[in-house]
Design a protein around this motif. Structure first.
Motif, PDB file in Angstrom:
ATOM      1  N   THR A  90       0.835  -1.198   0.000  1.00  0.00           N
ATOM      2  CA  THR A  90       0.000   0.000   0.000  1.00  0.00           C
ATOM      3  C   THR A  90       0.869   1.247   0.000  1.00  0.00           C
ATOM      4  N   SER A  91       0.550   2.185  -0.884  1.00  0.00           N
ATOM      5  CA  SER A  91       1.277   3.457  -0.908  1.00  0.00           C
ATOM      6  C   SER A  91       0.612   4.408   0.088  1.00  0.00           C
ATOM      7  N   PRO A  92       1.365   5.389   0.580  1.00  0.00           N
ATOM      8  CA  PRO A  92       0.799   6.313   1.557  1.00  0.00           C
ATOM      9  C   PRO A  92      -0.017   7.445   0.932  1.00  0.00           C
ATOM     10  N   ASP A  93      -0.126   7.434  -0.380  1.00  0.00           N
ATOM     11  CA  ASP A  93      -0.892   8.489  -1.051  1.00  0.00           C
ATOM     12  C   ASP A  93      -1.783   7.865  -2.122  1.00  0.00           C
ATOM     13  N   ASP A  94      -2.331   8.654  -2.979  1.00  0.00           N
ATOM     14  CA  ASP A  94      -3.220   8.158  -4.036  1.00  0.00           C
ATOM     15  C   ASP A  94      -2.478   7.924  -5.341  1.00  0.00           C
ATOM     16  N   GLN A  95      -1.216   7.548  -5.266  1.00  0.00           N
ATOM     17  CA  GLN A  95      -0.418   7.306  -6.461  1.00  0.00           C
ATOM     18  C   GLN A  95       0.163   5.900  -6.439  1.00  0.00           C
ATOM     19  N   TYR A  96       0.506   5.425  -7.649  1.00  0.00           N
ATOM     20  CA  TYR A  96       1.277   4.191  -7.776  1.00  0.00           C
ATOM     21  C   TYR A  96       2.750   4.572  -7.705  1.00  0.00           C
ATOM     22  N   HIS A  97       3.548   3.686  -7.121  1.00  0.00           N
ATOM     23  CA  HIS A  97       4.988   3.902  -7.019  1.00  0.00           C
ATOM     24  C   HIS A  97       5.683   2.601  -7.377  1.00  0.00           C
ATOM     25  N   ILE A  98       6.853   2.720  -7.996  1.00  0.00           N
ATOM     26  CA  ILE A  98       7.643   1.537  -8.313  1.00  0.00           C
ATOM     27  C   ILE A  98       9.100   1.799  -7.952  1.00  0.00           C
ATOM     28  N   CYS A  99       9.771   0.751  -7.513  1.00  0.00           N
ATOM     29  CA  CYS A  99      11.203   0.813  -7.244  1.00  0.00           C
ATOM     30  C   CYS A  99      11.875  -0.096  -8.257  1.00  0.00           C
ATOM     31  N   GLU A 100      12.926   0.391  -8.866  1.00  0.00           N
ATOM     32  CA  GLU A 100      13.612  -0.381  -9.896  1.00  0.00           C
ATOM     33  C   GLU A 100      15.105  -0.167  -9.790  1.00  0.00           C
ATOM     34  N   ARG A 101      15.826  -1.179 -10.232  1.00  0.00           N
ATOM     35  CA  ARG A 101      17.287  -1.109 -10.202  1.00  0.00           C
ATOM     36  C   ARG A 101      17.851  -1.574 -11.524  1.00  0.00           C
ATOM     37  N   LEU A 102      18.988  -0.995 -11.876  1.00  0.00           N
ATOM     38  CA  LEU A 102      19.718  -1.435 -13.054  1.00  0.00           C
ATOM     39  C   LEU A 102      20.559  -2.631 -12.642  1.00  0.00           C
ATOM     40  N   MET A 103      20.344  -3.759 -13.297  1.00  0.00           N
ATOM     41  CA  MET A 103      21.045  -4.991 -12.933  1.00  0.00           C
ATOM     42  C   MET A 103      21.880  -5.485 -14.097  1.00  0.00           C
ATOM     43  N   THR A 104      22.960  -6.173 -13.775  1.00  0.00           N
ATOM     44  CA  THR A 104      23.860  -6.721 -14.780  1.00  0.00           C
ATOM     45  C   THR A 104      23.529  -8.190 -15.010  1.00  0.00           C
ATOM     46  N   PHE A 105      23.425  -8.568 -16.268  1.00  0.00           N
ATOM     47  CA  PHE A 105      23.214  -9.954 -16.661  1.00  0.00           C
ATOM     48  C   PHE A 105      24.311 -10.330 -17.650  1.00  0.00           C
ATOM     49  N   TYR A 106      24.489 -11.613 -17.840  1.00  0.00           N
ATOM     50  CA  TYR A 106      25.519 -12.095 -18.758  1.00  0.00           C
ATOM     51  C   TYR A 106      24.915 -13.086 -19.736  1.00  0.00           C
ATOM     52  N   ARG A 107      25.394 -13.039 -20.952  1.00  0.00           N
ATOM     53  CA  ARG A 107      24.965 -14.011 -21.959  1.00  0.00           C
ATOM     54  C   ARG A 107      26.193 -14.554 -22.670  1.00  0.00           C
ATOM     55  N   THR A 108      26.049 -15.744 -23.196  1.00  0.00           N
ATOM     56  CA  THR A 108      27.137 -16.399 -23.902  1.00  0.00           C
ATOM     57  C   THR A 108      27.158 -15.924 -25.342  1.00  0.00           C
ATOM     58  N   ILE A 109      28.315 -15.494 -25.787  1.00  0.00           N
ATOM     59  CA  ILE A 109      28.483 -15.117 -27.193  1.00  0.00           C
ATOM     60  C   ILE A 109      28.930 -16.354 -27.975  1.00  0.00           C
ATOM     61  N   ILE A 110      29.993 -16.957 -27.537  1.00  0.00           N
ATOM     62  CA  ILE A 110      30.474 -18.216 -28.107  1.00  0.00           C
ATOM     63  C   ILE A 110      30.292 -19.239 -26.990  1.00  0.00           C
ATOM     64  N   PRO A 111      29.494 -20.261 -27.203  1.00  0.00           N
ATOM     65  CA  PRO A 111      29.178 -21.180 -26.098  1.00  0.00           C
ATOM     66  C   PRO A 111      30.408 -21.624 -25.309  1.00  0.00           C
ATOM     67  N   HIS A 112      30.337 -21.369 -24.016  1.00  0.00           N
ATOM     68  CA  HIS A 112      31.331 -21.771 -23.025  1.00  0.00           C
ATOM     69  C   HIS A 112      32.692 -21.089 -23.181  1.00  0.00           C
ATOM     70  N   LEU A 113      32.807 -20.112 -24.034  1.00  0.00           N
ATOM     71  CA  LEU A 113      34.098 -19.467 -24.229  1.00  0.00           C
ATOM     72  C   LEU A 113      34.113 -17.991 -23.845  1.00  0.00           C
ATOM     73  N   LYS A 114      33.046 -17.265 -24.157  1.00  0.00           N
ATOM     74  CA  LYS A 114      33.054 -15.834 -23.916  1.00  0.00           C
ATOM     75  C   LYS A 114      31.669 -15.371 -23.472  1.00  0.00           C
ATOM     76  N   PHE A 115      31.659 -14.465 -22.488  1.00  0.00           N
ATOM     77  CA  PHE A 115      30.404 -13.927 -21.985  1.00  0.00           C
ATOM     78  C   PHE A 115      30.370 -12.426 -22.207  1.00  0.00           C
ATOM     79  N   GLU A 116      29.179 -11.929 -22.442  1.00  0.00           N
ATOM     80  CA  GLU A 116      28.979 -10.500 -22.645  1.00  0.00           C
ATOM     81  C   GLU A 116      28.007  -9.993 -21.589  1.00  0.00           C
ATOM     82  N   ALA A 117      28.351  -8.880 -20.960  1.00  0.00           N
ATOM     83  CA  ALA A 117      27.464  -8.283 -19.964  1.00  0.00           C
ATOM     84  C   ALA A 117      26.441  -7.400 -20.667  1.00  0.00           C
ATOM     85  N   TYR A 118      25.227  -7.401 -20.131  1.00  0.00           N
ATOM     86  CA  TYR A 118      24.209  -6.460 -20.576  1.00  0.00           C
ATOM     87  C   TYR A 118      23.421  -6.014 -19.355  1.00  0.00           C
TER      88      TYR A 118
END
Length: 133
Positions: free
Chosen positions: A85-113
């Motif tokens: 419940t918010s303390p006012d008559d508005q919607y609020h959201i909390c968000e964070r920038l997170m780092t994920f990794y994916r494989t470019i060449i299987p099992h050899l190199k990873f790229e962050a996004y």
């Protein structure tokens, strides 16, 4: 007198202007995962036109369409049990920038996004899908 006015102007520039608006987020945690909602300026109000309520929770349109070169989902789904419940008559959201990794060449190199992920969601009092405490 002129020196005094300079000090006042400097204090006005240095002191944070939105500290009071941020205070109520402090100490809040996700009711299911128990993550801290706010880590700085992660939380903010959102327009009610960007929120769609269903019987299972909410769909929230992303506040930003993309970050860097990585596309984002058009909406986030927030399950009913994670809505607070918010303390006012508005919607609020909390968000964070997170780092994920994916494989470019299987099992050899990873790229962050980077992607934004929501951590907490607050809906106005009286909204039908908020569980009572």
């Amino acid at each position: 007198m002129r020196q005094f006015l300079r000090h006042i102007a400097l204090a006005w520039l240095v002191l944070p202007g939105d500290a009071g608006a941020h205070d109520w987020y402090t100490g809040k945690t996700d009711p299911v995962l128990h993550y801290d909602c706010c880590g700085g300026k992660d939380c903010h109000p959102i327009n009610s036109n960007d929120v769609r309520m269903t019987k299972d929770g909410y769909f929230v349109r992303m506040p930003r369409p993309a970050y860097l070169n990585e596309s984002q989902e058009p909406e986030w789904f927030i399950p009913r049990e994670r809505v607070q419940t918010s303390p006012d008559d508005q919607y609020h959201i909390c968000e964070r920038l997170m780092t994920f990794y994916r494989t470019i060449i299987p099992h050899l190199k990873f790229e962050a996004y980077y992607r934004f992920r929501w951590t907490c969601f607050f809906a106005p009092p009286g909204t039908g899908s908020i569980q009572s405490d």
